[in-house]
Motif scaffolding. Structure first.
Motif, PDB file in Angstrom:
ATOM      1  N   GLN A 431       0.843  -1.197   0.000  1.00 17.71           N
ATOM      2  CA  GLN A 431       0.000   0.000   0.000  1.00 17.71           C
ATOM      3  C   GLN A 431       0.878   1.247   0.000  1.00 17.71           C
ATOM      4  O   GLN A 431       1.898   1.291   0.684  1.00 17.71           O
ATOM      5  CB  GLN A 431      -0.917   0.009   1.225  1.00 17.71           C
ATOM      6  CG  GLN A 431      -1.933  -1.124   1.237  1.00 17.71           C
ATOM      7  CD  GLN A 431      -2.848  -1.089   0.022  1.00 17.71           C
ATOM      8  OE1 GLN A 431      -3.433  -0.055  -0.302  1.00 17.71           O
ATOM      9  NE2 GLN A 431      -2.979  -2.230  -0.656  1.00 17.71           N
ATOM     10  N   PRO A 432       0.492   2.256  -0.779  1.00 15.09           N
ATOM     11  CA  PRO A 432       1.281   3.495  -0.775  1.00 15.09           C
ATOM     12  C   PRO A 432       1.263   4.139   0.604  1.00 15.09           C
ATOM     13  O   PRO A 432       0.238   4.107   1.297  1.00 15.09           O
ATOM     14  CB  PRO A 432       0.561   4.370  -1.812  1.00 15.09           C
ATOM     15  CG  PRO A 432      -0.808   3.803  -1.934  1.00 15.09           C
ATOM     16  CD  PRO A 432      -0.676   2.336  -1.666  1.00 15.09           C
ATOM     17  N   MET A 433       2.393   4.693   0.988  1.00 15.38           N
ATOM     18  CA  MET A 433       2.482   5.326   2.307  1.00 15.38           C
ATOM     19  C   MET A 433       3.553   6.408   2.295  1.00 15.38           C
ATOM     20  O   MET A 433       4.412   6.434   1.407  1.00 15.38           O
ATOM     21  CB  MET A 433       2.798   4.287   3.386  1.00 15.38           C
ATOM     22  CG  MET A 433       4.142   3.611   3.223  1.00 15.38           C
ATOM     23  SD  MET A 433       4.483   2.408   4.530  1.00 15.38           S
ATOM     24  CE  MET A 433       3.217   1.180   4.202  1.00 15.38           C
ATOM     25  N   ILE A 434       3.498   7.298   3.261  1.00 14.55           N
ATOM     26  CA  ILE A 434       4.516   8.321   3.420  1.00 14.55           C
ATOM     27  C   ILE A 434       5.682   7.725   4.207  1.00 14.55           C
ATOM     28  O   ILE A 434       5.537   7.379   5.385  1.00 14.55           O
ATOM     29  CB  ILE A 434       3.966   9.562   4.148  1.00 14.55           C
ATOM     30  CG1 ILE A 434       2.790  10.148   3.366  1.00 14.55           C
ATOM     31  CG2 ILE A 434       5.058  10.598   4.331  1.00 14.55           C
ATOM     32  CD1 ILE A 434       3.116  10.565   1.950  1.00 14.55           C
ATOM     33  N   VAL A 435       6.813   7.586   3.552  1.00 13.71           N
ATOM     34  CA  VAL A 435       8.002   7.014   4.175  1.00 13.71           C
ATOM     35  C   VAL A 435       8.874   8.113   4.773  1.00 13.71           C
ATOM     36  O   VAL A 435       9.457   7.957   5.846  1.00 13.71           O
ATOM     37  CB  VAL A 435       8.822   6.196   3.148  1.00 13.71           C
ATOM     38  CG1 VAL A 435      10.061   5.589   3.805  1.00 13.71           C
ATOM     39  CG2 VAL A 435       7.963   5.108   2.520  1.00 13.71           C
ATOM     40  N   HIS A 436       8.976   9.232   4.070  1.00 13.30           N
ATOM     41  CA  HIS A 436       9.845  10.343   4.495  1.00 13.30           C
ATOM     42  C   HIS A 436       8.987  11.569   4.814  1.00 13.30           C
ATOM     43  O   HIS A 436       8.408  12.182   3.899  1.00 13.30           O
ATOM     44  CB  HIS A 436      10.854  10.682   3.401  1.00 13.30           C
ATOM     45  CG  HIS A 436      11.617   9.497   2.902  1.00 13.30           C
ATOM     46  ND1 HIS A 436      12.701   8.976   3.576  1.00 13.30           N
ATOM     47  CD2 HIS A 436      11.430   8.703   1.800  1.00 13.30           C
ATOM     48  CE1 HIS A 436      13.163   7.927   2.914  1.00 13.30           C
ATOM     49  NE2 HIS A 436      12.415   7.748   1.834  1.00 13.30           N
ATOM     50  N   ARG A 437       8.898  11.912   6.073  1.00 16.19           N
ATOM     51  CA  ARG A 437       8.122  13.083   6.476  1.00 16.19           C
ATOM     52  C   ARG A 437       9.014  14.308   6.472  1.00 16.19           C
ATOM     53  O   ARG A 437      10.117  14.297   7.030  1.00 16.19           O
ATOM     54  CB  ARG A 437       7.493  12.867   7.853  1.00 16.19           C
ATOM     55  CG  ARG A 437       6.518  11.699   7.856  1.00 16.19           C
ATOM     56  CD  ARG A 437       5.594  11.688   9.048  1.00 16.19           C
ATOM     57  NE  ARG A 437       4.614  10.614   8.917  1.00 16.19           N
ATOM     58  CZ  ARG A 437       3.473  10.718   8.259  1.00 16.19           C
ATOM     59  NH1 ARG A 437       3.166  11.861   7.675  1.00 16.19           N
ATOM     60  NH2 ARG A 437       2.638   9.691   8.174  1.00 16.19           N
ATOM     61  N   LEU A 438       8.530  15.381   5.852  1.00 23.01           N
ATOM     62  CA  LEU A 438       9.327  16.590   5.688  1.00 23.01           C
ATOM     63  C   LEU A 438       9.111  17.595   6.794  1.00 23.01           C
ATOM     64  O   LEU A 438       9.777  18.631   6.842  1.00 23.01           O
ATOM     65  CB  LEU A 438       8.999  17.242   4.332  1.00 23.01           C
ATOM     66  CG  LEU A 438       9.188  16.347   3.095  1.00 23.01           C
ATOM     67  CD1 LEU A 438       8.849  17.111   1.835  1.00 23.01           C
ATOM     68  CD2 LEU A 438      10.620  15.822   3.016  1.00 23.01           C
ATOM     69  N   PHE A 439       8.169  17.323   7.691  1.00 21.49           N
ATOM     70  CA  PHE A 439       7.909  18.267   8.785  1.00 21.49           C
ATOM     71  C   PHE A 439       7.355  17.515   9.990  1.00 21.49           C
ATOM     72  O   PHE A 439       7.038  16.354   9.892  1.00 21.49           O
ATOM     73  CB  PHE A 439       6.925  19.363   8.351  1.00 21.49           C
ATOM     74  CG  PHE A 439       5.707  18.851   7.640  1.00 21.49           C
ATOM     75  CD1 PHE A 439       4.595  18.431   8.358  1.00 21.49           C
ATOM     76  CD2 PHE A 439       5.689  18.762   6.249  1.00 21.49           C
ATOM     77  CE1 PHE A 439       3.477  17.945   7.706  1.00 21.49           C
ATOM     78  CE2 PHE A 439       4.563  18.294   5.583  1.00 21.49           C
ATOM     79  CZ  PHE A 439       3.457  17.871   6.315  1.00 21.49           C
TER      80      PHE A 439
END
Length: 439
Positions: A431-439
């Motif tokens: 499933q697509p997911m946010i791996v790298h959070r920028l904030f």
């Protein structure tokens, strides 16, 4: 009998070189060849990836390892006698990511023994130069990566006033690094004549392309173990130092500079500063025989204040992402990013070519497993804040491509969409997911 040092001693000496270089960036090191010893080269051999392509000598890691001690000792003896001659680099053309149809870029593949020497050369160069590099440089550096550059750039845009971003595109950067200038730069810190002679031999080894040996006066092969650190050293003196020591003190406002190899942007607080920098940037690069790609290098309006006032702002690309101003949930404008449109199309095209090529070569279960690995790989890079929608789009389109081509393996359809959905329920895709959070 060859006198050797253990790996611990070599690592300690490399750390000391790094410490001395950090304390005095102009320090010159006159005795370096002793670092090429049995233990250090043996360690370099074990660090090589045995799955990588082999050079023109046809020797892979396993073959070289059959008589490993003898081969390493022979290599050291030849290096001591100055009898070691690096072999030509085999050139392979690979598709250029996001380029025009049929566009390729050259990849250099060295002989295995040359890779061992290059690995040790890389360690020495990194020990000398890493402490002198600026924070604005992210490419091919230990402990730093593209997502660090993306995060820091997004953070700078969010916290600082910016009017114009200069999107820099260097024309064939790796291929235009001048050997003479490169050696002059290296000789400022390397005072060991033997090591400099081996660096010169590495440059003169040449490139074997379609059976023809080509010896150029410029360029470092992409794919060579030493090329990234050499490119960083060259760019440090050609661009980074100029920005940090010459440009920053003379401009009116604040500027932020972010470079990953040959991909770089300059964020300017005032448009007049951007105009001044843009006028002299080409001249500065020309001193190092580098050139701007004038068609792709551009100054773009990128002002949060203007965006908030309803003035449409431009976009720019960096490391596979398009940066733009968008509204946050609370209504204020924030810098956002998404997969470059051309890059997304290129990635889907690669999926199509792969499924089309492999669908008749393996069982569906294996094909699906490898397909899912490709989805995870895409998500691992592009799964950053603000880009969830584009990653989801890639997943959905890639699955449609997979379904289409597995049904072309024979005259009869393998399965209809309802059956394929049941197959995915039993064998769930990532499933697509946010791996790298920028904030």
């Amino acid at each position: 009998m060859i006198t050797t040092e253990n790996q611990y001693d070599t690592d300690t000496k490399l750390r000391r070189i790094a410490m001395l270089s950090g304390e005095d960036p102009k320090k010159k090191f006159t005795c370096l060849m002793h670092l090429f010893n049995f233990e250090s080269l043996l360690g370099c051999y074990h660090q090589l990836d045995g799955k990588k392509a082999i050079g023109i000598d046809g020797i892979n890691k396993d073959v070289y390892g059959n008589n490993l001690n003898e081969n390493i000792n022979d290599l050291i003896n030849r290096m001591k006698r100055m009898a070691y001659i690096p072999g030509p680099v085999k050139e392979v053309l690979i598709p250029k990511e996001g380029g025009k149809p049929g566009a390729t870029r050259p990849l250099g593949i060295s002989n295995l023994e040359d890779k061992i020497v290059q690995k040790m050369m890389q360690k020495i160069l990194e020990a000398m130069y890493e402490p002198t590099f600026y924070e604005c440089s992210y490419g091919f550096r230990p402990g730093r990566g593209c997502h660090d550059a993306i995060k820091d750039l997004q953070d700078h845009l969010h916290k600082n006033n910016v009017e114009v971003v200069i999107d820099i595109d260097l024309g064939n950067f790796f291929g235009t690094i001048d050997h003479k200038l490169m050696k002059e730069i290296l000789s400022e810190k390397i005072g060991d004549p033997k090591l400099m002679r081996y660096i010169d031999r590495m440059f003169k080894a040449g490139v074997l392309s379609d059976g023809d040996l080509r010896i150029d006066e410029e360029g470092v092969p992409q794919g060579s173990i030493c090329s990234p650190v050499l490119a960083n050293v060259y760019a440090h003196y050609a661009i980074d130092e100029w920005i940090m020591k010459t440009v920053k003190p003379k401009v009116k406002g604040n500027i932020g500079f972010f470079r990953y190899a040959d991909d770089a942007v300059i964020c300017c607080e005032y448009a007049e500063d951007a105009e001044r920098i843009r006028k002299v940037l080409g001249e500065r690069l020309a001193k190092f025989k580098l050139r701007l790609n004038e068609e792709k290098t551009k100054s773009v309006r990128f002002s949060k204040r203007e965006a908030a006032n309803g003035v449409r702002q431009e976009t720019f690309d960096f490391l596979g992402f398009t940066f733009y101003w968008g509204k946050a949930r609370r209504g204020h404008y924030v810098p956002k990013l998404k997969t470059i449109k051309k890059r997304l199309k290129s990635k889907l095209k690669k999926v199509k070519e792969w499924v089309k090529r492999e669908s008749n070569r393996m069982k569906l279960s294996i094909l699906w497993k490898r397909f899912c690995a490709k989805l995870r790989g895409h998500n691992q890079y592009y799964g950053v804040s603000h880009n969830f929608e584009q990653v989801s789009l890639f997943f959905n389109e890639a699955v449609k491509i997979f379904f289409k081509w597995i049904n072309r393996r024979s005259q009869r359809k393998s399965m209809n969409w309802k059956q394929f959905k049941r197959f995915m329920e039993v064998n769930p895709k990532p499933q697509p997911m946010i791996v790298h959070r920028l904030f």
